[in-house]
Design a protein around this motif. Structure first.
Motif, PDB file in Angstrom:
ATOM      1  N   THR A  20      -5.345   1.541  -5.306  1.00 27.21           N
ATOM      2  CA  THR A  20      -5.743   2.050  -4.036  1.00 27.21           C
ATOM      3  C   THR A  20      -4.710   3.120  -3.688  1.00 27.21           C
ATOM      4  O   THR A  20      -4.783   3.750  -2.578  1.00 27.21           O
ATOM      5  N   ALA A  68      -1.787  -1.740  -5.631  1.00 26.02           N
ATOM      6  CA  ALA A  68      -1.351  -0.622  -4.990  1.00 26.02           C
ATOM      7  C   ALA A  68      -1.665   0.732  -5.934  1.00 26.02           C
ATOM      8  O   ALA A  68      -1.925   1.607  -5.409  1.00 26.02           O
ATOM      9  N   ASP A  95       0.912  -1.065   0.003  1.00 23.82           N
ATOM     10  CA  ASP A  95      -0.082  -0.066  -0.110  1.00 23.82           C
ATOM     11  C   ASP A  95       0.898   1.311   0.225  1.00 23.82           C
ATOM     12  O   ASP A  95       0.431   2.347  -0.166  1.00 23.82           O
TER      13      ASP A  95
END
Length: 222
Positions: free
Chosen positions: A152, A149, A68
């Motif tokens: 988001t 990744a 993330d």
């Protein structure tokens, strides 16, 4: 030093220093593998049979750590805008960032795999096969993870969502990775065929992953 080389070196440093980097990934890998002998008891033959799957699942989950932050840090400090408007193709930039993330998080897992194999009672052939398949297959996991990744990047605490998006896409890599190890430890089963498929999956992910992640980044910033 070229711009891409500087970006690679910077991202390797960030992946190691930030939470979820190499130390945290290896520690998480160790915890997953160590808990398995306690859960099934002193049945060493059973432990050896399920050992490859345990190692691969542990490596898969450890690879998700830090995904993330692959693009989120760049968005927070404005670097992402520079990368989007820079002279380098965004797909190539994503590939470089994925390579840096793999070096900082997944390569230590590959190095630790032989020691983890001893914990699940694998023989020398099994340990060698696990290490080789993780070396060939973990880049695919990272490249697939770049898509989640990128999707988001604008969300805070998107780690759980990344896992939901990425885990179904990693099933083929997991299946052929474990299958290749079982082929090396079980005579009737082949090793080379699933291993070649695993390598092919990594090559396909190397093409599709950066293209899809770059498109998602453009859309998020558009």
């Amino acid at each position: 030093m070229s711009a891409l080389a500087a970006l690679f070196a910077r991202d390797v440093r960030l992946s190691v220093k930030a939470g979820g980097g190499a130390p945290m990934g290896v520690l998480f890998f160790l915890v997953v593998v160590t808990l398995m002998p306690f859960s099934i008891g002193p049945d060493l033959p059973l432990l050896a049979r399920i050992g490859p799957a345990v190692l691969w699942v542990g490596a898969l989950l450890a690879t998700l750590l830090g995904l993330d932050r692959m693009f989120q840090i760049d968005q927070e400090d404005g670097t992402l805008d520079i990368l989007l408007t820079g002279g380098q193709p965004l797909e190539l930039v994503v590939l470089v960032k994925a390579a840096a993330h793999w070096v900082g998080t997944s390569l230590p897992l590959v190095i630790a795999a032989p020691f983890m194999g001893l914990l699940v009672n694998l023989d020398a052939a099994g340990i060698g096969a696990v290490t080789l398949t993780l070396l060939a297959g973990t880049p695919a996991l990272t490249l697939i993870g770049t898509i989640g990744a990128a999707l988001t990047v604008s969300l805070r605490r998107g780690g759980v969502l990344i896992a939901i998006l990425v885990l179904p896409l990693t099933v083929p890599t997991l299946v052929f990775g474990v299958g290749a190890v079982l082929g090396a430890t079980t005579d009737p089963a082949p090793f080379l065929s699933p291993f070649l498929v695993l390598c092919a999956l990594t090559l396909v992910a190397g093409v599709i992953g950066p293209i899809a992640a770059a498109a998602a980044l453009r859309q998020s910033e558009g």
